[in-house]
Enzyme design. Structure first.
Site, PDB file in Angstrom:
ATOM      1  N   SER A   1     -13.255  -4.734   1.572  1.00 49.46           N
ATOM      2  CA  SER A   1     -14.257  -4.008   0.780  1.00 49.46           C
ATOM      3  C   SER A   1     -15.660  -4.305   1.337  1.00 49.46           C
ATOM      4  O   SER A   1     -16.585  -4.619   0.568  1.00 49.46           O
ATOM      5  CB  SER A   1     -14.171  -4.366  -0.703  1.00 49.46           C
ATOM      6  OG  SER A   1     -12.849  -4.165  -1.187  1.00 49.46           O
TER       7      SER A   1
ATOM      8  N   TYR B   1       0.844  -1.205   0.000  1.00 49.74           N
ATOM      9  CA  TYR B   1       0.000   0.000   0.000  1.00 49.74           C
ATOM     10  C   TYR B   1       0.879   1.255   0.000  1.00 49.74           C
ATOM     11  O   TYR B   1       1.675   1.459   0.908  1.00 49.74           O
ATOM     12  CB  TYR B   1      -0.951   0.027   1.212  1.00 49.74           C
ATOM     13  CG  TYR B   1      -2.009  -1.064   1.233  1.00 49.74           C
ATOM     14  CD1 TYR B   1      -2.219  -1.913   0.139  1.00 49.74           C
ATOM     15  CD2 TYR B   1      -2.820  -1.251   2.345  1.00 49.74           C
ATOM     16  CE1 TYR B   1      -3.176  -2.908   0.171  1.00 49.74           C
ATOM     17  CE2 TYR B   1      -3.784  -2.249   2.391  1.00 49.74           C
ATOM     18  CZ  TYR B   1      -3.954  -3.071   1.291  1.00 49.74           C
ATOM     19  OH  TYR B   1      -4.900  -4.064   1.330  1.00 49.74           O
TER      20      TYR B   1
ATOM     21  N   GLY C   1     -17.696   1.924  -0.813  1.00 50.17           N
ATOM     22  CA  GLY C   1     -18.556   3.101  -0.656  1.00 50.17           C
ATOM     23  C   GLY C   1     -19.872   2.996  -1.413  1.00 50.17           C
ATOM     24  O   GLY C   1     -20.772   3.819  -1.237  1.00 50.17           O
TER      25      GLY C   1
HETATM   26  P1  NAP Z   1     -14.336  -0.307   1.551  1.00 53.56           P
HETATM   27  O1  NAP Z   1     -13.825  -0.264   2.918  1.00 53.56           O
HETATM   28  O2  NAP Z   1     -15.532  -1.152   1.234  1.00 53.56           O
HETATM   29  O3  NAP Z   1     -14.671   1.171   1.047  1.00 53.56           O
HETATM   30  C1  NAP Z   1     -13.797   2.254   1.186  1.00 53.56           C
HETATM   31  C2  NAP Z   1     -14.425   3.456   0.461  1.00 53.56           C
HETATM   32  O4  NAP Z   1     -15.701   3.738   1.048  1.00 53.56           O
HETATM   33  C3  NAP Z   1     -13.620   4.734   0.577  1.00 53.56           C
HETATM   34  O5  NAP Z   1     -13.769   5.422  -0.650  1.00 53.56           O
HETATM   35  C4  NAP Z   1     -14.293   5.517   1.695  1.00 53.56           C
HETATM   36  O6  NAP Z   1     -14.218   6.907   1.519  1.00 53.56           O
HETATM   37  C5  NAP Z   1     -15.733   5.079   1.534  1.00 53.56           C
HETATM   38  N1  NAP Z   1     -16.438   5.054   2.813  1.00 53.56           N
HETATM   39  C6  NAP Z   1     -15.958   4.658   4.028  1.00 53.56           C
HETATM   40  N2  NAP Z   1     -16.912   4.746   4.968  1.00 53.56           N
HETATM   41  C7  NAP Z   1     -18.011   5.222   4.345  1.00 53.56           C
HETATM   42  C8  NAP Z   1     -19.314   5.532   4.783  1.00 53.56           C
HETATM   43  N3  NAP Z   1     -19.660   5.368   6.050  1.00 53.56           N
HETATM   44  N4  NAP Z   1     -20.208   6.007   3.867  1.00 53.56           N
HETATM   45  C9  NAP Z   1     -19.851   6.177   2.558  1.00 53.56           C
HETATM   46  N5  NAP Z   1     -18.634   5.885   2.074  1.00 53.56           N
HETATM   47  C10 NAP Z   1     -17.726   5.415   2.956  1.00 53.56           C
HETATM   48  O7  NAP Z   1     -13.222  -0.760   0.491  1.00 53.56           O
HETATM   49  P2  NAP Z   1     -11.680  -1.133   0.546  1.00 53.56           P
HETATM   50  O8  NAP Z   1     -10.847   0.023   0.942  1.00 53.56           O
HETATM   51  O9  NAP Z   1     -11.422  -1.789  -0.758  1.00 53.56           O
HETATM   52  O10 NAP Z   1     -11.586  -2.294   1.656  1.00 53.56           O
HETATM   53  C11 NAP Z   1     -11.279  -2.037   3.001  1.00 53.56           C
HETATM   54  C12 NAP Z   1      -9.876  -2.469   3.350  1.00 53.56           C
HETATM   55  O11 NAP Z   1      -9.686  -3.846   3.069  1.00 53.56           O
HETATM   56  C13 NAP Z   1      -8.762  -1.806   2.524  1.00 53.56           C
HETATM   57  O12 NAP Z   1      -8.540  -0.476   2.892  1.00 53.56           O
HETATM   58  C14 NAP Z   1      -7.637  -2.747   2.788  1.00 53.56           C
HETATM   59  O13 NAP Z   1      -7.079  -2.533   4.070  1.00 53.56           O
HETATM   60  C15 NAP Z   1      -8.350  -4.086   2.708  1.00 53.56           C
HETATM   61  N6  NAP Z   1      -8.309  -4.701   1.361  1.00 53.56           N
HETATM   62  C16 NAP Z   1      -7.617  -5.869   1.224  1.00 53.56           C
HETATM   63  C17 NAP Z   1      -7.547  -6.487  -0.002  1.00 53.56           C
HETATM   64  C18 NAP Z   1      -6.778  -7.773  -0.107  1.00 53.56           C
HETATM   65  O14 NAP Z   1      -6.473  -8.223  -1.226  1.00 53.56           O
HETATM   66  N7  NAP Z   1      -6.453  -8.389   1.000  1.00 53.56           N
HETATM   67  C19 NAP Z   1      -8.188  -5.950  -1.127  1.00 53.56           C
HETATM   68  C20 NAP Z   1      -8.908  -4.770  -0.969  1.00 53.56           C
HETATM   69  C21 NAP Z   1      -8.968  -4.165   0.286  1.00 53.56           C
HETATM   70  P3  NAP Z   1     -13.200   7.862   2.363  1.00 53.56           P
HETATM   71  O15 NAP Z   1     -11.891   7.136   2.436  1.00 53.56           O
HETATM   72  O16 NAP Z   1     -13.183   9.098   1.563  1.00 53.56           O
HETATM   73  O17 NAP Z   1     -13.779   8.076   3.736  1.00 53.56           O
END
Ligand code: NAP
Length: 277
Positions: free
Chosen positions: A197, A57, A202
């Site tokens: 995710s 990251y 979001g």
């Molecule tokens: P997510 O957590 O489903 O969504 C993040 C997005 O949603 C960001 O754009 C955030 O905006 C927005 N958001 C957050 N809270 C919100 C709310 N209450 N209302 C509306 N929008 C909201 O997606 P992700 O980042 O893909 O997944 C979470 C974590 O999982 C990652 O950060 C990472 O640590 C991990 N991950 C791991 C893998 C893997 O291969 N192991 C793959 C993907 C992700 P803002 O940031 O602007 O607040």
């Protein structure tokens, strides 16, 4: 905050943690550090004391931002990071871990995860390195990410002294593919599922047309919660599952923290199961 046991480790972890993909920049370093640190600190204050990051990251910068946010609270924060699939040879795992420890400014990582499987590197070689890191006290628990049931079995078989604690996979109301085999397997084998995710990047907050979104809206208004809070609550109600939403906005962090500490009735839980089938 509620807690669940990590795998069979006896260690309790919060049901909601903090994702960091995009924290510290998406692919390279950026200068928005202070805002990112503030968002993570707020999450910690709201008891989401589990941070998930990865060496990949922001080219490692995300781990540096995590270090800044955690600072003197290290002992009370659970830090999970990941080794990239190209670094799964024995020596590379050790090197990657050392580099993560340095960036995280810590002497141990709570959960060290294989980010993605790599078919060209024997999992036994990777797991051997993982067990050495455990023996040296550099990591506390071993996890994987994006592993199939078969790959989990192979990884577990390759471990001589440790038990695989977790598998981090995509899981949300709109992506339920793990329910076919990974989720029941995890429940049976006591492997924690770390849902990534979990709010569909979001998209859940935006909703959509059709009956399923109407059901979500109705349940949200019944409990005076938002769609995102209901979607996260639905996830953490599943026995082996914890969720790690990422939020850089403070309002999002507050909203996400409000997804725990209450329970929807079984009928509503089932209504969501059916609506988003
Ligand atoms: P997510 O957590 O489903 O969504 C993040 C997005 O949603 C960001 O754009 C955030 O905006 C927005 N958001 C957050 N809270 C919100 C709310 N209450 N209302 C509306 N929008 C909201 O997606 P992700 O980042 O893909 O997944 C979470 C974590 O999982 C990652 O950060 C990472 O640590 C991990 N991950 C791991 C893998 C893997 O291969 N192991 C793959 C993907 C992700 P803002 O940031 O602007 O607040």
């Amino acid at each position: 905050m509620e807690f669940k046991e990590l795998g069979k480790s006896g260690r309790k972890i919060p049901v909601l943690g903090l994702g960091t993909w995009g924290i510290g920049g998406f692919s390279t370093r950026h200068l928005g550090n202070d805002d990112d640190v503030r968002a993570l600190r707020l999450g910690l204050d709201l008891e989401m004391r589990f941070i998930d990051t990865a060496e990949v990251y922001a080219s490692g910068h995300s781990e540096e931002v995590v270090a800044k946010a955690v600072k003197s609270q290290r002992e009370s924060v659970f830090i999970a990071t990941k080794v990239s699939p190209e670094n799964l040879h024995y020596d590379d795992v050790i090197k990657s871990c050392e580099a993560s420890l340095k960036r995280l400014e810590t002497s141990f990582i709570d959960l060290y995860q294989v980010h993605w499987p790599n078919r060209s590197i024997p999992v036994a070689e990777t797991m051997k390195a993982m067990e050495r890191l455990v023996a040296e006290g550099k990591i506390r628990h071993i996890g994987v990410s994006n592993f199939s049931v078969q790959q989990i079995r192979e990884a577990q078989e390759a471990l001589s002294k440790s038990t695989l604690a977790s598998n981090q996979v995509e899981y949300s109301l709109v992506d339920r593919s793990i329910e076919e085999d990974l989720l029941p397997h995890a429940e049976k084998e006591h492997i924690t599922v770390i849902a990534y995710s979990p709010i569909a990047r979001g998209q859940i907050s935006k909703g959509g047309r059709g009956e399923r979104w109407q059901v979500l809206d109705e349940i949200a208004s019944k409990y005076s919660k938002t769609k995102t809070q209901v979607a996260l609550n639905w996830l953490i109600t599943k026995k082996p599952v914890i969720a790690i939403p990422k939020a850089a906005s403070l309002n999002h962090v507050r909203e996400n923290a409000g997804a725990a500490g209450w329970q929807m009735g079984e009928v509503d839980h089932e209504a969501l199961n059916q609506a988003f089938k």
